[in-house]
Design a protein around this motif. Structure first.
Motif, mmCIF file in Angstrom:
data_model
loop_
_atom_site.group_PDB
_atom_site.id
_atom_site.type_symbol
_atom_site.label_atom_id
_atom_site.label_comp_id
_atom_site.label_asym_id
_atom_site.label_seq_id
_atom_site.Cartn_x
_atom_site.Cartn_y
_atom_site.Cartn_z
ATOM 1 N N ARG B 18 -6.385 -0.352 7.633
ATOM 2 C CA ARG B 18 -7.193 -0.420 6.416
ATOM 3 C C ARG B 18 -6.295 -0.381 5.191
ATOM 4 N NH1 ARG B 18 -8.664 4.209 4.455
ATOM 5 N NH2 ARG B 18 -9.103 5.057 6.511
ATOM 6 N N VAL B 21 -4.622 -3.839 4.756
ATOM 7 C CA VAL B 21 -5.565 -4.871 4.297
ATOM 8 C C VAL B 21 -5.963 -4.599 2.844
ATOM 9 C CG1 VAL B 21 -7.865 -5.867 4.641
ATOM 10 C CG2 VAL B 21 -6.449 -5.324 6.617
ATOM 11 N N GLU B 22 -6.230 -3.321 2.542
ATOM 12 C CA GLU B 22 -6.654 -2.927 1.199
ATOM 13 C C GLU B 22 -5.582 -3.277 0.171
ATOM 14 O OE1 GLU B 22 -7.740 1.147 1.064
ATOM 15 O OE2 GLU B 22 -8.837 0.953 -0.815
ATOM 16 N N GLN B 23 -4.349 -2.941 0.526
ATOM 17 C CA GLN B 23 -3.224 -3.206 -0.373
ATOM 18 C C GLN B 23 -3.113 -4.697 -0.694
ATOM 19 O OE1 GLN B 23 0.159 -1.346 1.384
ATOM 20 N NE2 GLN B 23 1.525 -1.848 -0.298
ATOM 21 N N TYR B 24 -3.197 -5.515 0.346
ATOM 22 C CA TYR B 24 -3.017 -6.946 0.155
ATOM 23 C C TYR B 24 -4.211 -7.589 -0.555
ATOM 24 C CZ TYR B 24 -2.408 -11.868 1.010
ATOM 25 O OH TYR B 24 -2.306 -13.215 0.831
ATOM 26 N N VAL B 25 -5.431 -7.334 -0.049
ATOM 27 C CA VAL B 25 -6.607 -8.018 -0.607
ATOM 28 C C VAL B 25 -6.919 -7.512 -2.015
ATOM 29 C CG1 VAL B 25 -9.037 -8.609 -0.233
ATOM 30 C CG2 VAL B 25 -7.518 -8.357 1.720
ATOM 31 N N THR B 26 -6.672 -6.220 -2.280
ATOM 32 C CA THR B 26 -6.904 -5.703 -3.627
ATOM 33 C C THR B 26 -6.044 -6.432 -4.644
ATOM 34 O OG1 THR B 26 -7.539 -3.527 -2.809
ATOM 35 C CG2 THR B 26 -6.802 -3.637 -5.091
ATOM 36 N N ARG B 29 -7.655 -10.164 -4.655
ATOM 37 C CA ARG B 29 -9.086 -10.354 -4.894
ATOM 38 C C ARG B 29 -9.812 -9.136 -5.477
ATOM 39 N NH1 ARG B 29 -8.456 -14.991 -4.764
ATOM 40 N NH2 ARG B 29 -9.183 -16.586 -3.310
ATOM 41 N N PRO B 31 -10.513 -4.635 -5.676
ATOM 42 C CA PRO B 31 -10.886 -3.579 -4.732
ATOM 43 C C PRO B 31 -12.268 -3.762 -4.087
ATOM 44 C CG PRO B 31 -10.944 -2.766 -6.987
ATOM 45 C CD PRO B 31 -10.312 -4.115 -7.030
ATOM 46 N N THR B 33 -13.942 -6.595 -3.305
ATOM 47 C CA THR B 33 -13.849 -7.600 -2.241
ATOM 48 C C THR B 33 -13.097 -7.035 -1.049
ATOM 49 O OG1 THR B 33 -13.721 -9.263 -3.966
ATOM 50 C CG2 THR B 33 -13.172 -9.984 -1.749
ATOM 51 N N SER B 34 -12.047 -6.293 -1.336
ATOM 52 C CA SER B 34 -11.231 -5.703 -0.297
ATOM 53 C C SER B 34 -12.067 -4.778 0.591
ATOM 54 C CB SER B 34 -10.075 -4.958 -0.969
ATOM 55 O OG SER B 34 -9.553 -3.980 -0.140
#
Lengths: 134, 129
Positions: B18, B21-26, B29, B31, B33-34
């Motif tokens: 988590r 994924v959070e680090q990358y998608v935040t 896109r 927080p 969306t993440s």
């Protein structure tokens, strides 16, 4: 290497959080869904877990706002509280209630969790801001 | 004892995953969306695992992995920060409330549908589709 140890800290926090969650579920005698047994019970355990976790994250987000040097944030916030609270159980239990024809209960469960959770974060944030300022 | 091991193993993978994924998608896109992605994907996995597996493997995947991968506290905190941002951006109260309500409802309903979808996939898979 530093990133690897940060992820390990998050992992350990997540394990402790998930085991605490399982302990609370068992205490409420509500670990049956995950074991495959449907029972028409309001999911009090997950509600209590998620709202308590939301309150605690509100406190910690403010208390640790300047704490960037240590492993406290990854361990407590991302690891422990992230592993303790859960969205998948909330979603599973909602679908389970709908599956049993308990539409109203399912809707009430979702609304109460989301409402109480958002309120709990706000109370945690506001209360801690007051304490930290003085 | 095997239950504790299964939960621990799942959570030791789920929580750091988590974080990644959070680090990358935040970053790309934001927080909300993440967390929508994390909670939806974890719920899909939980729904699928409930339908497809049993015993310790189910406990590992549902309570350990999906349970620790998804998060409610981080989700609620992200919406609190989003609400503050809307206030600071100077939106009128009614518009702030409407935006927040739409985002919250979306981020709640999609993971619920994902559980259902995951369960349906498991039922089709077991029928040999």
């Amino acid at each position: 290497m530093r990133e690897a140890s940060r992820l390990a800290v998050i992992g350990v926090g997540g394990v402790l959080g998930a085991l605490s969650r399982a302990g609370v579920s068992q205490f409420f005698d509500q670990d049956r869904l995950e074991l495959g047994d449907q029972s028409a019970n309001f999911p009090w355990a997950t509600l209590a877990i998620n709202v308590t976790g939301a309150f605690l994250i509100g406190i910690l987000a403010v208390a640790l706002i300047t704490d960037n040097s240590s492993y406290r944030k990854p361990f407590l916030i991302t690891g422990f509280l992230g592993g303790f609270t859960t969205f998948s159980a909330l979603a599973l239990e909602t679908v389970d209630l709908v599956d049993q024809g308990l539409w109203v209960t399912a809707l009430v469960y979702l609304i109460v969790t989301v409402g109480a959770g958002l309120l709990a974060v706000n109370i945690g944030v506001r209360a801690t801001r007051r304490v930290v300022r003085t | 004892m095997s239950t504790i091991l299964a939960i621990s193993f799942g959570a030791f993978i789920g929580a750091p995953l988590r974080a990644l994924v959070e680090q990358y998608v935040t970053r790309v896109r934001g927080p909300l969306t993440s967390l929508l992605l994390i909670n939806s994907f974890g719920s899909l996995l939980a729904g699928f695992s409930i339908g497809a597996f049993s015993g310790d493997l189910r406990i590992l995947l549902v309570i350990g992995l999906a349970g620790a991968f998804t998060t409610f506290s981080g989700w609620a905190l992200a919406f609190t920060i989003y609400a503050d941002a809307l206030t600071q951006a100077g939106f009128a109260y009614s518009l702030r409330f409407a935006r927040l309500a739409v985002a919250v409802i979306f981020a709640t309903v999609v993971p619920v549908l994902a559980v259902w979808g995951g369960w349906l996939i498991s039922q089709h898979a077991s029928q040999g589709y």
